[in-house]
Enzyme design. Structure first.
Site, PDB file in Angstrom:
ATOM      1  N   ILE A 289       0.823  -1.215   0.000  1.00  0.00           N
ATOM      2  CA  ILE A 289       0.000   0.000   0.000  1.00  0.00           C
ATOM      3  C   ILE A 289       0.861   1.272   0.000  1.00  0.00           C
ATOM      4  O   ILE A 289       0.403   2.327  -0.447  1.00  0.00           O
ATOM      5  CB  ILE A 289      -0.991  -0.020   1.190  1.00  0.00           C
ATOM      6  CG1 ILE A 289      -2.177   0.932   0.932  1.00  0.00           C
ATOM      7  CG2 ILE A 289      -0.299   0.312   2.509  1.00  0.00           C
ATOM      8  CD1 ILE A 289      -3.355   0.721   1.869  1.00  0.00           C
TER       9      ILE A 289
ATOM     10  N   ASN B 146      -2.469   1.398  15.772  1.00  0.00           N
ATOM     11  CA  ASN B 146      -2.967   1.030  17.107  1.00  0.00           C
ATOM     12  C   ASN B 146      -3.287   2.336  17.839  1.00  0.00           C
ATOM     13  O   ASN B 146      -2.952   3.421  17.363  1.00  0.00           O
ATOM     14  CB  ASN B 146      -1.948   0.167  17.868  1.00  0.00           C
ATOM     15  CG  ASN B 146      -0.634   0.893  18.061  1.00  0.00           C
ATOM     16  OD1 ASN B 146      -0.569   1.921  18.727  1.00  0.00           O
ATOM     17  ND2 ASN B 146       0.429   0.375  17.457  1.00  0.00           N
TER      18      ASN B 146
ATOM     19  N   GLY C 270       3.878  -4.638  10.823  1.00  0.00           N
ATOM     20  CA  GLY C 270       2.927  -4.809   9.720  1.00  0.00           C
ATOM     21  C   GLY C 270       2.847  -3.605   8.804  1.00  0.00           C
ATOM     22  O   GLY C 270       3.851  -2.942   8.510  1.00  0.00           O
TER      23      GLY C 270
ATOM     24  N   ASP D 164       1.543  -0.762   9.377  1.00  0.00           N
ATOM     25  CA  ASP D 164       1.857   0.457  10.136  1.00  0.00           C
ATOM     26  C   ASP D 164       3.365   0.748  10.057  1.00  0.00           C
ATOM     27  O   ASP D 164       3.796   1.872   9.723  1.00  0.00           O
ATOM     28  CB  ASP D 164       1.415   0.223  11.594  1.00  0.00           C
ATOM     29  CG  ASP D 164       1.366   1.492  12.435  1.00  0.00           C
ATOM     30  OD1 ASP D 164       1.540   2.584  11.875  1.00  0.00           O
ATOM     31  OD2 ASP D 164       1.147   1.372  13.659  1.00  0.00           O
TER      32      ASP D 164
ATOM     33  N   SER E  85      -6.953  -5.202  10.561  1.00  0.00           N
ATOM     34  CA  SER E  85      -7.126  -6.201  11.642  1.00  0.00           C
ATOM     35  C   SER E  85      -6.801  -7.643  11.255  1.00  0.00           C
ATOM     36  O   SER E  85      -6.880  -8.529  12.103  1.00  0.00           O
ATOM     37  CB  SER E  85      -8.553  -6.168  12.235  1.00  0.00           C
ATOM     38  OG  SER E  85      -8.717  -5.083  13.117  1.00  0.00           O
ATOM     39  N   THR E  86      -6.449  -7.896   9.989  1.00  0.00           N
ATOM     40  CA  THR E  86      -6.259  -9.304   9.587  1.00  0.00           C
ATOM     41  C   THR E  86      -4.825  -9.801   9.752  1.00  0.00           C
ATOM     42  O   THR E  86      -4.518 -10.927   9.366  1.00  0.00           O
ATOM     43  CB  THR E  86      -6.688  -9.550   8.119  1.00  0.00           C
ATOM     44  OG1 THR E  86      -5.790  -8.849   7.247  1.00  0.00           O
ATOM     45  CG2 THR E  86      -8.103  -9.091   7.876  1.00  0.00           C
TER      46      THR E  86
ATOM     47  N   VAL F  93      -1.655  -8.954  12.772  1.00  0.00           N
ATOM     48  CA  VAL F  93      -1.406  -9.149  14.203  1.00  0.00           C
ATOM     49  C   VAL F  93      -2.713  -9.207  15.009  1.00  0.00           C
ATOM     50  O   VAL F  93      -2.803  -9.941  15.995  1.00  0.00           O
ATOM     51  CB  VAL F  93      -0.543  -7.979  14.748  1.00  0.00           C
ATOM     52  CG1 VAL F  93      -0.331  -8.096  16.242  1.00  0.00           C
ATOM     53  CG2 VAL F  93       0.795  -7.954  14.050  1.00  0.00           C
TER      54      VAL F  93
END
Ligand code: AR6
Length: 175
Positions: free
Chosen positions: A13, A26, A34, A36, A123-124, A126
């Site tokens: 992305i 978070n 991930g 982030d 959310s898919t 960690v």
């Protein structure tokens, strides 16, 4: 809604050229692993600086909510940071909270008059939300929001990092 294009893309992305990419952050907004981690790494320190200012103003970002910052060095113009729910079996309002991530991100994009937005599979990773369930929630949430809230948004891209998510979204968007 008719004039909004929904599409699926396989890849990273941070490389996508849209008005805003969404980050699966978070509540601390201080970065993590991930997607982030990838966004902060590729976008540079300007993103974290703005996240810190937001935290100073409003405290953390609650689950399901979203905030917007610069995209730093990324090809996108903005990053919308949203906080997905941690999967706890499905009885802790995970579905509603995940849908809220999509609603609130689209709302903020509309408020900024943006035309294109790219979502990761929130959310898919960690956070452990089952991919099939998360994909259904994501597509349904985006469609229903856009139907109910005509806005500047013309294009929504679901960016899938792994094959399983890519297959799931491809199938859902074909229907
Ligand atoms: N581009 C697109 N998608 C990606 C990329 C990328 N570069 N990298 C990973 N993904 P995750 P979460 C996919 O774990 O489950 C962080 O530490 C990945 O394959 O990034 O919402 C935050 O700071 C998966 O499908 O996010 C939080 O603490 C999806 O992005 C926590 O993880 C989401 O996986 C959030 O967990």
């Amino acid at each position: 809604m008719k004039q909004v294009k929904l599409s699926v893309l396989k890849g990273d992305i941070t490389k996508v050229e849209v008005d805003a990419i969404v980050n699966a952050a978070n509540s601390s907004l201080l970065g993590g692993g991930g997607v982030d981690g990838a966004i902060h790494k590729a976008g540079g320190p300007a993103i974290l600086e703005e996240c810190k200012q937001i935290i100073a103003r409003q405290g953390g970002c609650p689950t399901g909510e979203a905030v917007i910052t610069t995209a730093g060095n990324l090809p996108a113009k903005y990053v919308i940071h949203t906080v997905g729910p941690v999967w706890q079996g499905g009885s802790k309002q995970e579905e509603e909270l995940l849908a809220n991530c999509y609603y609130n991100s689209l709302r903020i994009a509309g408020e900024k008059n943006l035309q294109s937005i790219a979502f990761p599979n929130i959310s898919t990773g960690v956070y452990g939300y089952p991919k099939d369930k998360a994909a259904e929630v994501a597509v349904a949430a985006v469609k229903s929001y856009l139907q109910q809230h005509p806005s500047s948004i013309k294009e929504v891209v679901f960016v899938c990092f792994d094959d399983e998510n890519y297959e799931l979204y491809s199938r859902l968007l074909d229907e």
